[in-house]
Every structure is written in C-alpha cells, then in structure tokens.
Design an enzyme around this catalytic site. Sequence first.
Site, PDB file in Angstrom:
ATOM      1  N   ASP A  22      -2.095  10.306   1.126  1.00 49.54           N
ATOM      2  CA  ASP A  22      -3.118  10.640   0.123  1.00 49.54           C
ATOM      3  C   ASP A  22      -2.671  11.902  -0.611  1.00 49.54           C
ATOM      4  O   ASP A  22      -2.208  12.851   0.020  1.00 49.54           O
ATOM      5  CB  ASP A  22      -4.454  10.884   0.838  1.00 49.54           C
ATOM      6  CG  ASP A  22      -5.527  11.426  -0.103  1.00 49.54           C
ATOM      7  OD1 ASP A  22      -6.436  12.135   0.376  1.00 49.54           O
ATOM      8  OD2 ASP A  22      -5.432  11.149  -1.322  1.00 49.54           O
ATOM      9  N   ASN A  24      -4.714  13.053  -3.496  1.00 50.36           N
ATOM     10  CA  ASN A  24      -5.809  13.633  -4.296  1.00 50.36           C
ATOM     11  C   ASN A  24      -7.034  13.928  -3.439  1.00 50.36           C
ATOM     12  O   ASN A  24      -8.150  14.047  -3.954  1.00 50.36           O
ATOM     13  CB  ASN A  24      -6.173  12.683  -5.462  1.00 50.36           C
ATOM     14  CG  ASN A  24      -6.709  11.355  -4.945  1.00 50.36           C
ATOM     15  OD1 ASN A  24      -6.554  11.036  -3.760  1.00 50.36           O
ATOM     16  ND2 ASN A  24      -7.329  10.599  -5.813  1.00 50.36           N
ATOM     17  N   ASP A  26      -8.950  12.273  -1.435  1.00 48.17           N
ATOM     18  CA  ASP A  26     -10.085  11.363  -1.199  1.00 48.17           C
ATOM     19  C   ASP A  26      -9.936  10.614   0.130  1.00 48.17           C
ATOM     20  O   ASP A  26     -10.725   9.728   0.435  1.00 48.17           O
ATOM     21  CB  ASP A  26     -10.252  10.375  -2.372  1.00 48.17           C
ATOM     22  CG  ASP A  26      -9.064   9.426  -2.492  1.00 48.17           C
ATOM     23  OD1 ASP A  26      -9.073   8.569  -3.391  1.00 48.17           O
ATOM     24  OD2 ASP A  26      -8.101   9.556  -1.688  1.00 48.17           O
ATOM     25  N   ASP A  30      -2.331   6.722  -1.766  1.00 47.73           N
ATOM     26  CA  ASP A  30      -2.249   6.327  -3.173  1.00 47.73           C
ATOM     27  C   ASP A  30      -0.785   6.234  -3.631  1.00 47.73           C
ATOM     28  O   ASP A  30       0.127   6.559  -2.885  1.00 47.73           O
ATOM     29  CB  ASP A  30      -3.038   7.322  -4.034  1.00 47.73           C
ATOM     30  CG  ASP A  30      -2.780   8.767  -3.610  1.00 47.73           C
ATOM     31  OD1 ASP A  30      -3.760   9.492  -3.306  1.00 47.73           O
ATOM     32  OD2 ASP A  30      -1.592   9.147  -3.532  1.00 47.73           O
ATOM     33  N   ASP A  99       2.476  -7.957  -3.232  1.00 50.23           N
ATOM     34  CA  ASP A  99       1.759  -8.989  -2.492  1.00 50.23           C
ATOM     35  C   ASP A  99       1.096  -9.928  -3.497  1.00 50.23           C
ATOM     36  O   ASP A  99       0.416  -9.463  -4.425  1.00 50.23           O
ATOM     37  CB  ASP A  99       0.671  -8.312  -1.631  1.00 50.23           C
ATOM     38  CG  ASP A  99       0.589  -8.906  -0.240  1.00 50.23           C
ATOM     39  OD1 ASP A  99       0.560  -8.141   0.733  1.00 50.23           O
ATOM     40  OD2 ASP A  99       0.576 -10.151  -0.145  1.00 50.23           O
ATOM     41  N   ASP A 200       0.722 -14.365   0.220  1.00 48.71           N
ATOM     42  CA  ASP A 200      -0.304 -14.403   1.254  1.00 48.71           C
ATOM     43  C   ASP A 200      -0.703 -15.847   1.582  1.00 48.71           C
ATOM     44  O   ASP A 200      -1.056 -16.610   0.675  1.00 48.71           O
ATOM     45  CB  ASP A 200      -1.516 -13.636   0.719  1.00 48.71           C
ATOM     46  CG  ASP A 200      -2.536 -13.331   1.783  1.00 48.71           C
ATOM     47  OD1 ASP A 200      -2.167 -12.660   2.749  1.00 48.71           O
ATOM     48  OD2 ASP A 200      -3.692 -13.778   1.654  1.00 48.71           O
ATOM     49  N   GLU A 257       4.063 -16.110   3.550  1.00 48.02           N
ATOM     50  CA  GLU A 257       3.402 -15.955   4.848  1.00 48.02           C
ATOM     51  C   GLU A 257       2.861 -17.323   5.239  1.00 48.02           C
ATOM     52  O   GLU A 257       2.059 -17.903   4.503  1.00 48.02           O
ATOM     53  CB  GLU A 257       2.252 -14.944   4.762  1.00 48.02           C
ATOM     54  CG  GLU A 257       1.627 -14.670   6.114  1.00 48.02           C
ATOM     55  CD  GLU A 257       0.212 -14.128   6.044  1.00 48.02           C
ATOM     56  OE1 GLU A 257      -0.469 -14.391   5.053  1.00 48.02           O
ATOM     57  OE2 GLU A 257      -0.204 -13.434   6.989  1.00 48.02           O
ATOM     58  N   HIS A 331       0.606  -5.233   8.883  1.00 47.45           N
ATOM     59  CA  HIS A 331      -0.739  -4.645   8.810  1.00 47.45           C
ATOM     60  C   HIS A 331      -1.779  -5.483   9.536  1.00 47.45           C
ATOM     61  O   HIS A 331      -2.948  -5.102   9.636  1.00 47.45           O
ATOM     62  CB  HIS A 331      -1.122  -4.480   7.335  1.00 47.45           C
ATOM     63  CG  HIS A 331      -1.181  -5.791   6.636  1.00 47.45           C
ATOM     64  ND1 HIS A 331      -0.059  -6.568   6.403  1.00 47.45           N
ATOM     65  CD2 HIS A 331      -2.229  -6.491   6.172  1.00 47.45           C
ATOM     66  CE1 HIS A 331      -0.419  -7.692   5.815  1.00 47.45           C
ATOM     67  NE2 HIS A 331      -1.728  -7.673   5.665  1.00 47.45           N
ATOM     68  N   ASP A 332      -1.337  -6.658  10.035  1.00 51.57           N
ATOM     69  CA  ASP A 332      -2.273  -7.549  10.761  1.00 51.57           C
ATOM     70  C   ASP A 332      -2.012  -7.543  12.259  1.00 51.57           C
ATOM     71  O   ASP A 332      -2.693  -8.262  12.993  1.00 51.57           O
ATOM     72  CB  ASP A 332      -2.093  -9.003  10.296  1.00 51.57           C
ATOM     73  CG  ASP A 332      -2.554  -9.232   8.868  1.00 51.57           C
ATOM     74  OD1 ASP A 332      -2.005 -10.134   8.217  1.00 51.57           O
ATOM     75  OD2 ASP A 332      -3.446  -8.490   8.412  1.00 51.57           O
TER      76      ASP A 332
HETATM   77  O1  TEU Z   1      -3.226 -12.925   6.793  1.00 47.30           O
HETATM   78  C1  TEU Z   1      -3.284 -14.313   7.062  1.00 47.30           C
HETATM   79  C2  TEU Z   1      -3.650 -14.555   8.443  1.00 47.30           C
HETATM   80  O2  TEU Z   1      -3.472 -15.625   8.959  1.00 47.30           O
HETATM   81  C3  TEU Z   1      -4.262 -13.432   9.174  1.00 47.30           C
HETATM   82  O3  TEU Z   1      -5.652 -13.673   9.191  1.00 47.30           O
HETATM   83  C4  TEU Z   1      -3.691 -13.395  10.550  1.00 47.30           C
HETATM   84  O4  TEU Z   1      -3.635 -14.704  11.063  1.00 47.30           O
HETATM   85  C5  TEU Z   1      -4.576 -12.605  11.443  1.00 47.30           C
HETATM   86  O5  TEU Z   1      -4.892 -11.426  10.787  1.00 47.30           O
HETATM   87  C6  TEU Z   1      -3.825 -12.365  12.736  1.00 47.30           C
HETATM   88  O6  TEU Z   1      -4.789 -12.189  13.710  1.00 47.30           O
HETATM   89  C7  TEU Z   1      -3.193 -12.638   5.403  1.00 47.30           C
HETATM   90  C8  TEU Z   1      -3.149 -11.124   5.258  1.00 47.30           C
HETATM   91  O7  TEU Z   1      -1.950 -10.634   5.843  1.00 47.30           O
HETATM   92  C9  TEU Z   1      -4.376 -10.565   5.940  1.00 47.30           C
HETATM   93  O8  TEU Z   1      -4.350  -9.139   5.916  1.00 47.30           O
HETATM   94  C10 TEU Z   1      -5.596 -11.074   5.184  1.00 47.30           C
HETATM   95  O9  TEU Z   1      -6.759 -10.652   5.886  1.00 47.30           O
HETATM   96  C11 TEU Z   1      -5.604 -12.611   5.115  1.00 47.30           C
HETATM   97  O10 TEU Z   1      -4.343 -13.178   4.773  1.00 47.30           O
HETATM   98  C12 TEU Z   1      -6.561 -13.062   4.011  1.00 47.30           C
HETATM   99  O11 TEU Z   1      -6.014 -12.677   2.763  1.00 47.30           O
HETATM  100 CA    CA Z   2      -5.928   9.264  -2.570  1.00 47.93          CA
END
Ligand code: TEU
Ligand code: CA
Length: 554
Positions: A22, A24, A26, A30, A99, A200, A257, A331-332
């Site tokens: 970050d 700024n 908040d 960013d 993405d 995605d 994905e 990130h998942d």
């Molecule tokens: O994720 C697709 C997806 O299958 C995820 O839901 C994944 O299976 C789960 O998080 C694992 O437990 C993509 C993106 O990477 C995710 O961040 C989004 O939430 C999802 O699609 C919907 O856009």
């Molecule tokens: Ca920020």
Amino acid sequence: AQATEWWKKSVVYQIYPKSFQDTNGDGIGDINGIIEHLDYLEKLGVDVLWLNPMYVSPQVDNGYDIANYRAIDPMFGTMEDFEKLLSEAHKHHLKIILDLVVNHTSDQHPWFKAAESSVDDPHHDYYIWKKGRNGQEPNNWGGSFGGSAWTYKESVAEYYLHLFAKEQPDLNWENPKVREEVYDLMKFWLDKGIDGFRMDVINLISKNPAYLDGAVREVEKYGDAHQMTANGPRAHEFLQEMNREVLSKYDIMTVGEMPRTSPEKAVEYTDPKRHELDMIFQFEHMGLDGGPFGKFSENRFKLSDLKQVLSKWQTELSAHGGWNSLYWSNHDQPRPVTRFGNDGKYRVESAKMLGTLLHMMQGTPYVFEGEELGMTNAKFDSINDYQDLETFNGYKELTEVHHVAPDAALRAIYAKSRDNARTPMPWNASEKAGFTTGEPWIKLNPNNDEINVEDTLKDFNSVFYFYQKLIKIRHELPVITDGVYQLVDAENPDVFSYTRTDDDDQLLVICSFADHVVDYKVPTSFRDAEVLIDNYDQIETDNLQPFESRVYKI
Ligand code: TEU
Ligand code: CA
C-alpha cells in the site's frame, strides 16, 4: 505471427495486488506499490508477473466479480498508473499478464443490470436464465461459495445461473455477442502491450444445454456443478475461436485455470497444433488432503499420492505435446511450507526442498508472492479475523450443517483458508511490516517479525537466494525445459526423487519429506557427479538430512 515459446523457459511471479504494497495509507495494496518493488522482483530473477484482477469490482470475491472490464478500480489507482507499471516492468525485463475473468461478471456490471431489467432487453441473453422446475431451482447445482447455483429474479420471473457467488452471474457463451464482447475487451488490454492472460475457470464456460442434475455427495445438499460444467461440449470450439480472433495475433502467453481436468484433456487444450492455450493450471495435487466435508479439513496429503499425481502430469502431458504450469500455491491455496512441508523447526529447509522439487520439473513454474520467503499459514485467533467469503461459508457449513465443534472447525479453516495466501506481504519486521501506514484490509501474519523481505535479503542462506538460484539454473540448463522425466525409487515412503534426461545432461533430483535423517543410497552413477544445488552445506552420499533436497548433474 507464430509466437515464440518464450514462456517455456520463463518463471512467473504471482502478485495479489490487494496484499502486496500500500502506498497511499488506505490499507489496500495498489499499483504504485508494485512499481516500488520491481527491483526486488528483477533481483529474484523471475520473467513474468501475473497480476490478480484490479478492474472495477464491488470486491464480493476480491475482484473476481468485475463490473467494468476496461477500467482500473480506484482502490488500486488509475489507468495511467497501470500504463506506467507496464512500461516500468518492461524496463525491468518483466512481462505482465493479467487475469481474464469471463466465465462470469459482477451482478453490478451494466450488462447484468440491463439483463435483469427485462426479458426483452438485448443484454438479457448475455446471461443464463431458466424458468424454475416445480416452483424450485432449475436443477440441483450448488454454488462454490454455498447455497444453490441459481437465484430467482422477480423482475423477470426467472432464475439466473452463478457457479460462484450470487453476485457473480455466469455469462452465456452460447451467445455470439457475448463472445464478441469478450474478444473486444481482450484486445483492449493486449493493444496496451500486456504479455498475455491467466484465464479464470475458463473450462467452465461451455454448459451442456440439458442442465442435468449433478451428483450429490452423501454429506452435501447440492449437486456438483463443476463436475457438470467442466470441459463442456463447446469448450474447445470457443477457445479455438478465441485463438483465431485474438490470441494468434499477439506474441503472448496464456494459461487456463482448469478445475476437474485430466492430463488427457489438458493435452487437448495445450497441444500447439490445436491453437487453443499455451498451458493450464490443473488441480489434482491440490486435492490430496480434503476431508469428509470437502476442502476444509486438517487431513494431510500422502507422499505416495503426491508422487503418483505429479509424476502422472509430468509423463502424460508434456510428453504428449501439452504444457503444464508448476505451482504449489496461489491466492486460493494455503501456504506450501505449512501444507506440504514443515513450518516449524524445518521451515527454511522444507521451503527450499519444495522449491527444488517443483522447479526441476518440466513446465512453467509459478512463484506466489511470499513463497520465496517461506511464508507460513496465518494463525488467526477467531473466524472474524478472516475476510474470504469461501472461508465464512466453509465455517458455517462445518459448524451448522456438519455439526463440527467450533475449535475443530477453526483448525480446519486455518489449514485450508484462501486467506492464508492473502495476508499482506511482509517487507520488514515493523508492526505493519512496511505494508501500510494505515489499517490493513486483512490482518498481517503474526510471524512477519521473523519472516520478512528485509531480514531475508540480509541472510544469504534464506529461501529467497535459494529460489534465485533455482530460477537461474532453469534459465541456463536446457534439460530442465526439455529433458525426459522419470520417477525414481517410486516406493520410497520418505523420498521423492526423479531424473531429467536429454542428449547432453542428466539430473537426479532427490527430495526428502522426512523430519529426520533417512538412509539414501545415491546410485553409483551419480556418487561422484556435480551437485548443482543442495539445501544443506554438508553432503553425505548415504543419507539425507531432514527435508534435504539435492540435485546431481552428469
Ligand atoms: O478459482 C476457481 C476455483 O475453482 C476456486 O473456487 C478454487 O476451486 C477454490 O478456491 C479452491 O478451494 C477462481 C479464482 O482463482 C478464485 O479466486 C475465484 O474465487 C473463482 O475462480 C471465481 O472467480
Ligand atoms: Ca492503497
């Protein structure tokens, strides 16, 4: 122009902008925060940055619910900031892929606002609407974040489909106008000079028009929607059209994905002769530790399963003309050192071992922000410290539907929550880790005082410099890109080892998953070979230290 295959020798670094830096005050990462750290990323040696969505979004699913595909959400900055980032990244020898989230939009997108206003609106058929069945939802599909995959709209007296949250209505890819809109928005970004897309859940876009019920697992209430929509009847047709209309016109990389996809199907999506995508994210090694109620479980993977799955993907994809991504986290997913390694005594050793296991394989490796520090899962005290809708739904299902005790449910959430990956990047050991001067949108990992960039860069034995070396080796050794993969010692309960072989070189990669010394007889042909990289200084040829990884080269 026939694209060169530069992405076969590239290493990709994934940035989750909201949690990176970050600038700024908040509390939200960013674009200017990314620009500030391009030197750090160039130092690591990566070639490409994948940025999670920064488009205009109500943030119901952290940007995977898009309300304007052609504008940067003010929380991240301006389009000028983005264009500056793109040109600065290119000056730092870093490509940028964005993405592409086109299986669904946000319910706040103007297209959906129009679609839900009237069945006669030209945008109505941009989405998937159905009459109910006996006054109920059109079929038994469940949404990924809980509840039915269908929501009723009074205004049009129909249900609309959303495989994810109800705020994420699925686009109707059967409608050629939808496909044209998607191709136009892709060109909008490609013409700015971006270097490709991560797509995605792109294998869910083609739905079988029968909309048949899905299988209901004994403990679930709803049918399995992903099983019923993954790799649908027109998936390849749509991707080949996208390739003709857009992708083939640029020298870019694409990664799709793809939940629920086998190596055989992955070859169909990534074989260059089919002109679809360059590579995919498969999920099989992410599903080895689920429990009776799905992903939220304290169950741990079995090494035998991991060896079998990763070896299968090595031998049945690239060997058949396909191409794979290589990843432990994103990130998942939870942090790899907690999930697959040892986040206590052997955190650094196991982080380096996991890096070696993955980066010496065939495919394009992805490093998720913080993985190069050996970041661990985040021990939060309460379910209220979490931010992710999938986590909240998971906790609710565990406690209310499956009657799991709250403390056991919280342990399962700690093990698998997506928020483990979304805690702010720790830049230093200060109270807010140098991430923000304000209140962070999500709590920091409590251990950022011992795991942070500043201390890591001072420690030449850190995970960072080990990843830097792994990346350098990949850039220099063709056998890592093209060599044949062969699992070795398949039955060994503690050690995952394999060879990579081409006309000039052979590597033997040995990775111990044991938290104790194990006997390991290095094959005679390698005993005097050069050791390319090892996560211990002292090397013995007849045993392995806890979580030791070693790469021999002849
Ligand atoms: O994720 C697709 C997806 O299958 C995820 O839901 C994944 O299976 C789960 O998080 C694992 O437990 C993509 C993106 O990477 C995710 O961040 C989004 O939430 C999802 O699609 C919907 O856009
Ligand atoms: Ca920020």
